[in-house]
Design a protein around this motif. Structure first.
Motif, PDB file in Angstrom:
ATOM      1  N   ILE A 282       0.831  -1.175   0.054  1.00 47.46           N
ATOM      2  CA  ILE A 282       0.175  -0.026   0.114  1.00 47.46           C
ATOM      3  C   ILE A 282       0.891   1.438  -0.007  1.00 47.46           C
ATOM      4  CG2 ILE A 282      -1.569   1.431   1.334  1.00 47.46           C
ATOM      5  CD1 ILE A 282      -2.883  -1.431   2.227  1.00 47.46           C
ATOM      6  N   ALA A 283       1.930   1.085   0.868  1.00 45.63           N
ATOM      7  CA  ALA A 283       2.843   2.538   0.931  1.00 45.63           C
ATOM      8  C   ALA A 283       3.569   2.770  -0.565  1.00 45.63           C
ATOM      9  CB  ALA A 283       3.780   2.261   2.079  1.00 45.63           C
ATOM     10  N   ALA A 284       4.028   1.635  -0.855  1.00 44.90           N
ATOM     11  CA  ALA A 284       4.543   1.681  -2.209  1.00 44.90           C
ATOM     12  C   ALA A 284       3.772   2.221  -3.712  1.00 44.90           C
ATOM     13  CB  ALA A 284       5.548   0.359  -2.737  1.00 44.90           C
ATOM     14  N   LYS A 285       2.512   1.748  -3.536  1.00 47.21           N
ATOM     15  CA  LYS A 285       1.536   1.911  -4.696  1.00 47.21           C
ATOM     16  C   LYS A 285       0.512   2.926  -4.585  1.00 47.21           C
ATOM     17  CE  LYS A 285       3.406  -1.864  -6.724  1.00 47.21           C
ATOM     18  NZ  LYS A 285       4.294  -1.756  -8.072  1.00 47.21           N
ATOM     19  N   CYS A 286      -0.027   3.059  -3.399  1.00 51.44           N
ATOM     20  CA  CYS A 286      -1.227   3.980  -3.418  1.00 51.44           C
ATOM     21  C   CYS A 286      -0.585   5.284  -3.449  1.00 51.44           C
ATOM     22  CB  CYS A 286      -2.070   3.519  -2.136  1.00 51.44           C
ATOM     23  SG  CYS A 286      -2.757   1.906  -2.368  1.00 51.44           S
ATOM     24  N   VAL A 287      -0.257   6.062  -4.389  1.00 53.47           N
ATOM     25  CA  VAL A 287       0.225   7.288  -4.396  1.00 53.47           C
ATOM     26  C   VAL A 287      -0.577   8.328  -4.037  1.00 53.47           C
ATOM     27  CG1 VAL A 287       2.100   6.667  -5.867  1.00 53.47           C
ATOM     28  CG2 VAL A 287      -0.090   7.377  -6.772  1.00 53.47           C
ATOM     29  N   ALA A 288      -1.938   8.173  -4.251  1.00 49.94           N
ATOM     30  CA  ALA A 288      -3.156   9.219  -3.982  1.00 49.94           C
ATOM     31  C   ALA A 288      -3.572   8.919  -2.478  1.00 49.94           C
ATOM     32  CB  ALA A 288      -4.366   8.951  -5.018  1.00 49.94           C
ATOM     33  N   LEU A 289      -3.349   8.088  -1.782  1.00 49.38           N
ATOM     34  CA  LEU A 289      -3.957   7.755  -0.506  1.00 49.38           C
ATOM     35  C   LEU A 289      -3.629   8.860   0.335  1.00 49.38           C
ATOM     36  CD1 LEU A 289      -5.495   5.241   0.751  1.00 49.38           C
ATOM     37  CD2 LEU A 289      -3.264   4.794   1.990  1.00 49.38           C
ATOM     38  N   LYS A 290      -4.814   9.228   0.940  1.00 52.42           N
ATOM     39  CA  LYS A 290      -4.753  10.535   2.076  1.00 52.42           C
ATOM     40  C   LYS A 290      -4.944   9.911   3.464  1.00 52.42           C
ATOM     41  CE  LYS A 290      -5.795  14.145  -1.115  1.00 52.42           C
ATOM     42  NZ  LYS A 290      -6.971  15.197  -1.325  1.00 52.42           N
ATOM     43  N   LYS A 291      -5.942   8.774   3.683  1.00 48.93           N
ATOM     44  CA  LYS A 291      -6.285   8.424   5.093  1.00 48.93           C
ATOM     45  C   LYS A 291      -6.313   6.994   4.984  1.00 48.93           C
ATOM     46  CE  LYS A 291      -8.832  12.811   5.620  1.00 48.93           C
ATOM     47  NZ  LYS A 291     -10.129  13.494   5.661  1.00 48.93           N
ATOM     48  N   LEU A 292      -5.813   6.481   5.863  1.00 44.34           N
ATOM     49  CA  LEU A 292      -5.417   4.965   6.327  1.00 44.34           C
ATOM     50  C   LEU A 292      -5.903   4.524   7.674  1.00 44.34           C
ATOM     51  CD1 LEU A 292      -4.647   2.193   5.214  1.00 44.34           C
ATOM     52  CD2 LEU A 292      -2.449   2.751   5.897  1.00 44.34           C
ATOM     53  N   CYS A 293      -6.782   3.527   7.816  1.00 43.78           N
ATOM     54  CA  CYS A 293      -7.329   3.189   8.973  1.00 43.78           C
ATOM     55  C   CYS A 293      -7.098   1.604   8.979  1.00 43.78           C
ATOM     56  CB  CYS A 293      -8.861   3.478   9.063  1.00 43.78           C
ATOM     57  SG  CYS A 293      -9.779   2.731  10.647  1.00 43.78           S
ATOM     58  N   ILE A 294      -6.397   1.250  10.101  1.00 42.45           N
ATOM     59  CA  ILE A 294      -6.078  -0.070  10.195  1.00 42.45           C
ATOM     60  C   ILE A 294      -6.686  -0.522  11.773  1.00 42.45           C
ATOM     61  CG2 ILE A 294      -4.351  -2.046  10.099  1.00 42.45           C
ATOM     62  CD1 ILE A 294      -2.511   0.079   8.753  1.00 42.45           C
ATOM     63  N   LYS A 295      -7.232  -1.606  11.929  1.00 46.27           N
ATOM     64  CA  LYS A 295      -7.450  -2.308  13.155  1.00 46.27           C
ATOM     65  C   LYS A 295      -7.593  -3.797  13.152  1.00 46.27           C
ATOM     66  CE  LYS A 295     -10.953  -1.907  16.823  1.00 46.27           C
ATOM     67  NZ  LYS A 295     -12.348  -1.558  17.334  1.00 46.27           N
ATOM     68  N   SER A 296      -7.003  -4.225  14.180  1.00 41.24           N
ATOM     69  CA  SER A 296      -6.861  -5.743  14.710  1.00 41.24           C
ATOM     70  C   SER A 296      -6.505  -6.433  13.148  1.00 41.24           C
ATOM     71  CB  SER A 296      -8.424  -6.146  14.805  1.00 41.24           C
ATOM     72  OG  SER A 296      -8.819  -5.597  16.041  1.00 41.24           O
TER      73      SER A 296
END
Length: 550
Positions: free
Chosen positions: A410-424
């Protein structure tokens, strides 16, 4: 020593204001807080009164300019004040009382039976109300038909009505109300006891109705024997239908099929097999843009019918265990405009890489993706990142397969990503390091209950990416959690709709308080990783809890 003219005028002003306070305070249990004299406040009575007086100069010699403001300007100023401040302003003098009341367009009333006697005085003051909420405590006796009819007579221009737990209302009362308020545009009713006749009366008389929300309508006890509901004259005007917790929800099938211009359909925890209805809708609902389905008996057959909505932009599939990759692929193949996809797989493992790869291939406009209880792998995530280059918001919760390699992807490919939510998810500090070196447009990260992520890892990410807001919770204690769609998604999915702010004016007092209506309650989630989505994504979509005055 004698008083100066300005001091005497100020005293007269205070007396007149106090007298006005007593005339509008109908509370029997508590008194309205007193207001200290304020420099520069007009002390005139209602406009047109030949005895209208002003305080030209305050006690400190300051000229009073507010009294020169036209009523329209003063009303505009009131629109920017909080409810508490508006209430205080209404106590300054008769003129301010009148203007403040006439500029209120939204009211929230405690809809207990005792409200009936206060209705004339309330709506004499608030005579411009167009948006009204009536809510009764479950332990109290609610208003009856006579109260609703009287309100409809005093508020013929009502455009929005919300009824909550008004258990004494009947079909007859709703019918008379509908005939008096034919300009109604939005109706929301929950835990009421009128039935299909009352609902049909609204649909038959309110030709401008655009939004209908029904929750636990208790007046329809037998779906098989109940009178079909709708569409009536509202069939051409309805844009949004939301049905929640209805044992007899399929009674509204006629209404749904007859709403030719329907754009948003939300069905939550309504019993019955819905595949057939969606098949009938397939060729009729050409303008459908948004579909929310939660805990509904629908299978891939229904999803394949929904795939005919070529204008579909928002889809929520929450705890629909009969839906699989097959149905999701059908939607991805034909709904090219899809921009928001929200899936709660409920650990059924029927939606996975194949379905997500289908979305990656068919939905290049995807902006927002929420996956709960779904197990995507690096393969599908890489495909999504490569093909959906506008993806800005991503949430991954309760997934056993999302670890450091997937976060690195995700870090390498999602260049437009602004908000990321990760749980469990099995993510560690290594994943945080990958985020620190990727996603150049990232502005917000929320990580919760990922045991491999330490406070040090979160602090390091903050230091490395100073412009990124990092919210880290590594606590292991499980909290009571809410389904990501329970209520919040019911209203507007990831945008967590915002119901119109309303002004609370209890029957015991004419002073109102504004509150943003909240349409959901927290429920115990069966799947770890949901409350973070409800809290985080509400903010992501610009949701505001601040209230506005009408």
């Amino acid at each position: 020593m004698g008083q100066s003219a300005s001091s005497a005028a100020a005293v007269a002003c205070r007396r007149e204001r106090d007298q006005g306070n007593r005339s509008v305070n109908i509370s029997k249990t508590r008194s309205t807080a007193s207001v200290s004299p304020m420099v520069g406040y007009s002390c005139g009575t209602s406009e047109g009164d030949s005895e209208n007086r002003r305080v030209e100069t305050a006690t400190d010699g300051t000229t009073d300019y507010i009294s020169d403001l036209p009523n329209e300007c003063l009303a505009s100023v009131f629109q920017f004040l909080s409810s508490a401040d508006r209430n205080r302003c209404s106590l300054v003098c008769q003129r301010w009382l009148q203007i403040e009341g006439q500029s209120r367009h939204r009211l929230f009333l405690n809809a207990e039976a005792e409200l009936f006697s206060a209705i004339p005085s309330l709506f004499s003051r608030f005579d411009s109300v167009t948006k009204l909420a009536l809510k009764c405590d479950r332990r109290s006796v609610s208003i009856r038909d006579d109260s609703l009819v009287l309100i409809s007579q005093r508020c013929p221009n009502l455009t929005r009505l919300k009824l909550r737990a008004c258990r004494e209302l009947t079909d007859a009362g709703m019918e008379t109300f509908a005939k008096n308020c034919k300009g109604l545009k939005k109706l929301s009713c929950g835990s009421c006891t009128f039935g299909s006749k009352g609902m049909n009366a609204v649909l038959d008389n309110c030709g401008l109705l655009e939004e209908l929300s029904v929750k636990r309508l208790r007046g329809i006890t037998d779906a098989a024997a109940a009178e079909p509901i709708g569409p009536g004259v509202a069939g051409s005007s309805l844009r949004t239908i939301c049905l929640k917790e209805l044992y007899n929800g399929q009674c509204f099938g006629t209404l749904i099929l007859g709403a030719k211009n329907l754009k948003t359909l939300k069905l939550f925890r309504c019993s019955g097999d819905w595949d057939r209805l969606f098949q009938l809708m397939a060729d009729r609902m050409t303008k459908m843009v948004e579909v929310h389905l939660e805990r509904l008996q629908i299978s891939d057959i229904g999803l394949q019918a929904i795939a005919n909505y070529s204008n579909l932009e928002i889809l929520h599939l929450v705890k629909t265990p009969e839906c699989s990759d097959i149905g999701l692929i059908a939607i991805a193949d034909r709904c090219k405009l899809l921009r928001k996809l929200h899936i709660d797989g409920w650990k059924a493992n029927r939606i996975g890489d194949d379905g997500l790869i289908g979305v990656a291939k068919g939905c290049p406009n995807l902006l927002e993706l929420v996956l709960i209880g779904v197990n995507p792998t690096k393969t599908s995530l890489e495909m999504l990142a490569s093909n959906c280059q506008n993806l800005e918001r991503l949430a991954l919760c309760g997934s056993d397969s999302v670890g450091d390699p997937e976060i690195s992807c995700i870090a390498a490919k999602c260049v437009a990503l602004k908000k990321l939510c990760i749980k469990s998810c099995p993510v560690s500090d290594q994943g945080m390091e990958a985020l620190a070196n990727g996603c150049p447009n990232l502005v917000k990260v929320k990580v919760k209950k990922c045991k491999g992520v330490t406070p040090e890892g979160g602090d390091w990410l903050r230091r490395t990416r100073g412009s990124v807001a990092v919210n880290l919770d590594t606590g292991e204690a499980e909290l009571q959690e809410a389904s990501a769609s329970d209520g919040g998604a019911q209203e507007n999915g990831l945008e967590f709709p915002q119901m119109p702010a309303q002004i609370a004016a209890a029957a015991s007092s004419t002073s109102g308080s504004t509150a943003r209506s909240s349409s959901f309650k927290s429920r115990l989630g069966l799947l770890s990783g949901r409350s973070i989505v409800a809290n985080t994504l509400r903010r992501w979509s610009g949701g505001s809890t601040s209230a506005r005055h009408g």
